[in-house]
Motif scaffolding. Structure first.
Motif, PDB file in Angstrom:
ATOM      1  N   PRO A   1       0.984  -1.400  -0.102  1.00  0.00           N
ATOM      2  CA  PRO A   1       0.269  -0.259   0.073  1.00  0.00           C
ATOM      3  C   PRO A   1       0.726   1.206  -0.142  1.00  0.00           C
ATOM      4  O   PRO A   1       2.489   1.424   0.143  1.00  0.00           O
ATOM      5  CB  PRO A   1      -0.671  -0.226   1.404  1.00  0.00           C
ATOM      6  CG  PRO A   1      -1.139  -1.581   1.533  1.00  0.00           C
ATOM      7  CD  PRO A   1       0.603  -2.426   1.237  1.00  0.00           C
ATOM      8  N   PRO A   2       0.355   2.251  -0.431  1.00  0.00           N
ATOM      9  CA  PRO A   2       1.078   3.623  -0.812  1.00  0.00           C
ATOM     10  C   PRO A   2       1.403   4.604   0.618  1.00  0.00           C
ATOM     11  O   PRO A   2       0.498   4.070   1.693  1.00  0.00           O
ATOM     12  CB  PRO A   2       0.400   4.898  -1.768  1.00  0.00           C
ATOM     13  CG  PRO A   2      -0.419   4.110  -2.413  1.00  0.00           C
ATOM     14  CD  PRO A   2      -0.586   1.932  -1.657  1.00  0.00           C
ATOM     15  N   SER A   3       2.213   4.750   0.877  1.00  0.00           N
ATOM     16  CA  SER A   3       2.550   6.312   1.904  1.00  0.00           C
ATOM     17  C   SER A   3       2.225   6.760   2.667  1.00  0.00           C
ATOM     18  O   SER A   3       1.414   8.132   1.002  1.00  0.00           O
ATOM     19  CB  SER A   3       4.439   5.985   2.166  1.00  0.00           C
ATOM     20  OG  SER A   3       4.195   7.548   3.480  1.00  0.00           O
ATOM     21  N   ARG A   4       0.797   7.580   3.098  1.00  0.00           N
ATOM     22  CA  ARG A   4      -0.043   8.259   3.475  1.00  0.00           C
ATOM     23  C   ARG A   4       0.583   9.356   3.303  1.00  0.00           C
ATOM     24  O   ARG A   4      -0.032  10.516   3.427  1.00  0.00           O
ATOM     25  CB  ARG A   4      -0.661   8.678   4.749  1.00  0.00           C
ATOM     26  CG  ARG A   4      -1.886   7.025   4.759  1.00  0.00           C
ATOM     27  CD  ARG A   4      -2.932   7.369   5.525  1.00  0.00           C
ATOM     28  NE  ARG A   4      -3.618   8.567   5.615  1.00  0.00           N
ATOM     29  CZ  ARG A   4      -3.832   8.689   7.150  1.00  0.00           C
ATOM     30  NH1 ARG A   4      -3.818   7.663   7.938  1.00  0.00           N
ATOM     31  NH2 ARG A   4      -4.745   9.986   7.371  1.00  0.00           N
ATOM     32  N   THR A   5       2.127   9.641   3.412  1.00  0.00           N
ATOM     33  CA  THR A   5       3.110  10.743   3.724  1.00  0.00           C
ATOM     34  C   THR A   5       2.993  11.346   2.374  1.00  0.00           C
ATOM     35  O   THR A   5       3.532  12.495   1.554  1.00  0.00           O
ATOM     36  CB  THR A   5       3.625  10.618   4.871  1.00  0.00           C
ATOM     37  OG1 THR A   5       3.219  10.969   6.301  1.00  0.00           O
ATOM     38  CG2 THR A   5       4.927  11.795   4.082  1.00  0.00           C
ATOM     39  N   LEU A   6       4.056  10.132   1.686  1.00  0.00           N
ATOM     40  CA  LEU A   6       5.252  10.415  -0.011  1.00  0.00           C
ATOM     41  C   LEU A   6       4.034   9.655  -0.863  1.00  0.00           C
ATOM     42  O   LEU A   6       4.699  10.710  -1.799  1.00  0.00           O
ATOM     43  CB  LEU A   6       5.523   9.156   0.397  1.00  0.00           C
ATOM     44  CG  LEU A   6       6.847   9.669   1.321  1.00  0.00           C
ATOM     45  CD1 LEU A   6       8.366   8.518   1.741  1.00  0.00           C
ATOM     46  CD2 LEU A   6       8.148  10.923   1.441  1.00  0.00           C
ATOM     47  N   SER A   7       2.708   9.452  -0.804  1.00  0.00           N
ATOM     48  CA  SER A   7       2.388   9.256  -2.140  1.00  0.00           C
ATOM     49  C   SER A   7       1.444  10.481  -2.482  1.00  0.00           C
ATOM     50  O   SER A   7       1.458  10.850  -3.796  1.00  0.00           O
ATOM     51  CB  SER A   7       1.288   8.220  -2.081  1.00  0.00           C
ATOM     52  OG  SER A   7       0.110   8.233  -0.940  1.00  0.00           O
ATOM     53  N   PRO A   8       1.056  11.128  -1.990  1.00  0.00           N
ATOM     54  CA  PRO A   8       0.590  12.010  -2.152  1.00  0.00           C
ATOM     55  C   PRO A   8       1.613  12.813  -3.278  1.00  0.00           C
ATOM     56  O   PRO A   8       1.312  14.334  -3.898  1.00  0.00           O
ATOM     57  CB  PRO A   8       0.153  13.348  -1.484  1.00  0.00           C
ATOM     58  CG  PRO A   8      -0.100  12.307  -0.112  1.00  0.00           C
ATOM     59  CD  PRO A   8       1.045  11.343  -0.892  1.00  0.00           C
ATOM     60  N   LEU A   9       2.990  12.920  -2.387  1.00  0.00           N
ATOM     61  CA  LEU A   9       4.705  13.632  -3.331  1.00  0.00           C
ATOM     62  C   LEU A   9       4.632  13.280  -4.827  1.00  0.00           C
ATOM     63  O   LEU A   9       4.898  13.828  -5.995  1.00  0.00           O
ATOM     64  CB  LEU A   9       5.412  14.078  -2.134  1.00  0.00           C
ATOM     65  CG  LEU A   9       5.279  14.758  -1.307  1.00  0.00           C
ATOM     66  CD1 LEU A   9       6.005  14.918  -0.127  1.00  0.00           C
ATOM     67  CD2 LEU A   9       4.499  15.970  -0.917  1.00  0.00           C
ATOM     68  N   LEU A  10       4.561  11.936  -4.088  1.00  0.00           N
ATOM     69  CA  LEU A  10       5.838  11.275  -5.676  1.00  0.00           C
ATOM     70  C   LEU A  10       4.060  10.482  -6.781  1.00  0.00           C
ATOM     71  O   LEU A  10       5.064  10.596  -7.499  1.00  0.00           O
ATOM     72  CB  LEU A  10       6.661   9.905  -4.505  1.00  0.00           C
ATOM     73  CG  LEU A  10       7.269  10.212  -3.424  1.00  0.00           C
ATOM     74  CD1 LEU A  10       7.818   8.680  -3.187  1.00  0.00           C
ATOM     75  CD2 LEU A  10       8.010  11.148  -3.617  1.00  0.00           C
ATOM     76  N   GLY A  11       3.383  10.747  -6.470  1.00  0.00           N
ATOM     77  CA  GLY A  11       2.011  10.368  -7.065  1.00  0.00           C
ATOM     78  C   GLY A  11       1.776   8.856  -6.867  1.00  0.00           C
ATOM     79  O   GLY A  11       2.743   8.122  -7.034  1.00  0.00           O
ATOM     80  N   ASN A  12       0.655   8.923  -7.648  1.00  0.00           N
ATOM     81  CA  ASN A  12      -0.133   6.944  -7.356  1.00  0.00           C
ATOM     82  C   ASN A  12       0.838   5.802  -8.162  1.00  0.00           C
ATOM     83  O   ASN A  12       0.886   5.070  -8.057  1.00  0.00           O
ATOM     84  CB  ASN A  12      -1.703   7.551  -7.150  1.00  0.00           C
ATOM     85  CG  ASN A  12      -2.350   7.694  -6.005  1.00  0.00           C
ATOM     86  OD1 ASN A  12      -1.551   7.709  -5.300  1.00  0.00           O
ATOM     87  ND2 ASN A  12      -3.200   8.255  -6.053  1.00  0.00           N
TER      88      ASN A  12
ATOM     89  N   SER B   1       4.441   6.069  -8.897  1.00  0.00           N
ATOM     90  CA  SER B   1       5.414   6.241  -8.522  1.00  0.00           C
ATOM     91  C   SER B   1       5.512   3.928  -8.343  1.00  0.00           C
ATOM     92  O   SER B   1       5.082   3.364  -7.907  1.00  0.00           O
ATOM     93  CB  SER B   1       5.406   5.809  -7.065  1.00  0.00           C
ATOM     94  OG  SER B   1       7.123   6.232  -7.282  1.00  0.00           O
ATOM     95  N   VAL B   2       7.200   4.021  -9.217  1.00  0.00           N
ATOM     96  CA  VAL B   2       7.286   2.534  -9.263  1.00  0.00           C
ATOM     97  C   VAL B   2       7.214   2.293  -7.549  1.00  0.00           C
ATOM     98  O   VAL B   2       7.282   1.092  -6.975  1.00  0.00           O
ATOM     99  CB  VAL B   2       8.676   2.644  -9.423  1.00  0.00           C
ATOM    100  CG1 VAL B   2       9.556   3.190  -8.393  1.00  0.00           C
ATOM    101  CG2 VAL B   2       9.194   0.882  -9.707  1.00  0.00           C
ATOM    102  N   LEU B   3       7.232   3.426  -6.766  1.00  0.00           N
ATOM    103  CA  LEU B   3       7.648   2.388  -5.071  1.00  0.00           C
ATOM    104  C   LEU B   3       6.230   1.967  -4.384  1.00  0.00           C
ATOM    105  O   LEU B   3       6.118   0.777  -3.359  1.00  0.00           O
ATOM    106  CB  LEU B   3       7.363   3.843  -4.005  1.00  0.00           C
ATOM    107  CG  LEU B   3       8.992   4.555  -4.362  1.00  0.00           C
ATOM    108  CD1 LEU B   3       9.421   6.070  -3.506  1.00  0.00           C
ATOM    109  CD2 LEU B   3      10.105   3.377  -4.087  1.00  0.00           C
ATOM    110  N   TRP B   4       5.412   2.239  -5.436  1.00  0.00           N
ATOM    111  CA  TRP B   4       3.388   1.766  -5.147  1.00  0.00           C
ATOM    112  C   TRP B   4       3.272   0.432  -6.154  1.00  0.00           C
ATOM    113  O   TRP B   4       1.671  -0.087  -5.406  1.00  0.00           O
ATOM    114  CB  TRP B   4       2.526   2.849  -4.809  1.00  0.00           C
ATOM    115  CG  TRP B   4       3.197   4.283  -4.558  1.00  0.00           C
ATOM    116  CD1 TRP B   4       2.839   5.100  -4.663  1.00  0.00           C
ATOM    117  CD2 TRP B   4       3.866   4.623  -3.123  1.00  0.00           C
ATOM    118  NE1 TRP B   4       3.306   6.253  -4.783  1.00  0.00           N
ATOM    119  CE2 TRP B   4       4.362   5.999  -3.129  1.00  0.00           C
ATOM    120  CE3 TRP B   4       4.284   3.508  -2.494  1.00  0.00           C
ATOM    121  CZ2 TRP B   4       4.857   6.332  -2.136  1.00  0.00           C
ATOM    122  CZ3 TRP B   4       5.611   4.231  -1.267  1.00  0.00           C
ATOM    123  CH2 TRP B   4       5.039   5.272  -1.425  1.00  0.00           C
TER     124      TRP B   4
END
Length: 363
Positions: free
Chosen positions: A55-66, A68-71
């Motif tokens: 699941p995306p980070s609630r802190t970082l996903s609004p910054l990096l975007g949905n 992002s390879v991180l999610w």
């Protein structure tokens, strides 16, 4: 939200310190969400990582975007990893890093300068060159201002996370600058090989992940060297490797290793910070000791683990080695304080900006 989860969100480091002694290495934050750090649990979790959602980070996903390879998960995530991992191999960029490090050291002022800010600016310039193929200080300065407004202090991070949750925190003007640079840089650099539809999210993710933790790890390594008498004078290659490893253990640049979700909705958050300070694993865990024996599996993962381990790990380690080696070769380093309280930027842990470095030329 219960008291446990509130402490975890509002006062992360004090909360982690308060549960450090729990021998089973896990604590329930709320119903169906657990914080874990026992090495056996971590080993099993990372072995089965492909079967879990992230699941995306609630802190970082609004910054990096949905996007992002991180999610990303599954085939999409695998495809991105196949592109990024070989492109981020450190040996491809050693000459570039050495040249940029030498320039940055030569430009150090004669008076005090913030150690974390110096390493952060240098690491961002390095990943910026790798992503775009050119130097663009104006663009990177705009990126830094945008990031600092959201993660520059714990108060800003909490405000960014809690106020209007779920909304994006992108800056249209900055995004236009990033996309223009990514599409027009000559010769083509890493950005040229990213899918155009996700370009903004992947570029922002690479810039953020490619400098924030590397800069923090470099600053922490220099901090521990500075406060350990005689260490700087004894730093051969082997001791430097051990010093970096011990710094990553005691002061990991990321306190958490993302979220995992099982098929039935259970969310598990690995704690790097707690795994690295577990008394049952490490003798005198709060003592900086580069001579430590290698830890057991699941007890040391400063760059995450499983299928989500950082693809830029080798690049980050190379940067740390080259920056520390060059700085100590050219300069005597003195820090303003023998101790410092970590500052959180999201879940990343860095020395505070007030940690000043005075660098004088070696004769």
């Amino acid at each position: 939200m219960n008291r446990t989860e509130l402490g975890f969100r509002l006062r992360l480091i004090p909360f982690l310190d308060s549960v450090e002694s729990l021998e089973d290495g896990m604590v329930r934050l709320r119903d169906r969400r657990w914080l874990v750090w026992h090495p056996d649990v971590m080993s099993a979790l990372f072995r089965n990582d492909r079967d879990l959602r992230h699941p995306p980070s609630r802190t970082l996903s609004p910054l990096l975007g949905n996007r992002s390879v991180l999610w990303l998960d599954g085939a999409e995530h695998t495809a991105y990893r196949r592109t990024l991992t070989p492109a981020l191999r450190g040996n491809r960029y050693q000459a570039l890093i050495e040249e940029m490090v030498e320039r940055s050291i030569a430009a150090l002022p004669s008076g005090p300068t913030s150690l974390p800010e110096w390493t952060r600016k240098l690491a961002l310039r390095i990943i910026g060159r790798i992503v775009f193929g050119v130097d663009d200080d104006e663009l990177l300065a705009a990126f830094t201002r945008w990031l600092d407004r959201r993660l520059g202090s714990r108060v800003r991070t909490l405000a960014h996370r809690c106020l209007t949750p779920g909304s994006t925190r992108s800056d249209p003007h900055l995004d236009a600058m990033l996309l223009h640079r990514a599409r027009t840089a000559e010769p083509p650099a890493l950005a040229a090989f990213l899918p155009p539809g996700d370009l903004r999210d992947q570029v922002v993710s690479l810039l953020f992940a490619g400098h924030e933790t590397t800069a923090s790890a470099t600053a922490w390594t220099l901090y521990w060297i500075s406060r350990t008498p005689g260490l700087a004078e004894r730093l051969d290659d082997d001791l430097l490797e051990a010093t970096i490893r011990e710094s990553l253990r005691l002061s990991p640049p990321a306190t958490l290793a993302g979220n995992r979700m099982s098929a039935d909705g259970m969310v598990i958050t690995p704690s790097i910070y707690l795994a690295h300070r577990r008394a049952a694993t490490y003798e005198n865990p709060h003592v900086f000791d580069p001579a430590r024996r290698p830890p057991p599996p699941g007890a040391f993962f400063p760059f995450g683990g499983g299928v989500r381990h950082c693809p830029g790990r080798d690049l980050a380690l190379l940067e740390i080695r080259l920056i520390v080696t060059a700085l100590l070769r050219h300069k005597h380093i003195k820090l303003s304080s023998p101790t410092c309280t970590p500052q959180l930027r999201g879940a990343a842990m860095a020395p505070p900006p007030s940690l000043a470095m005075v660098a004088t030329c070696r004769r």
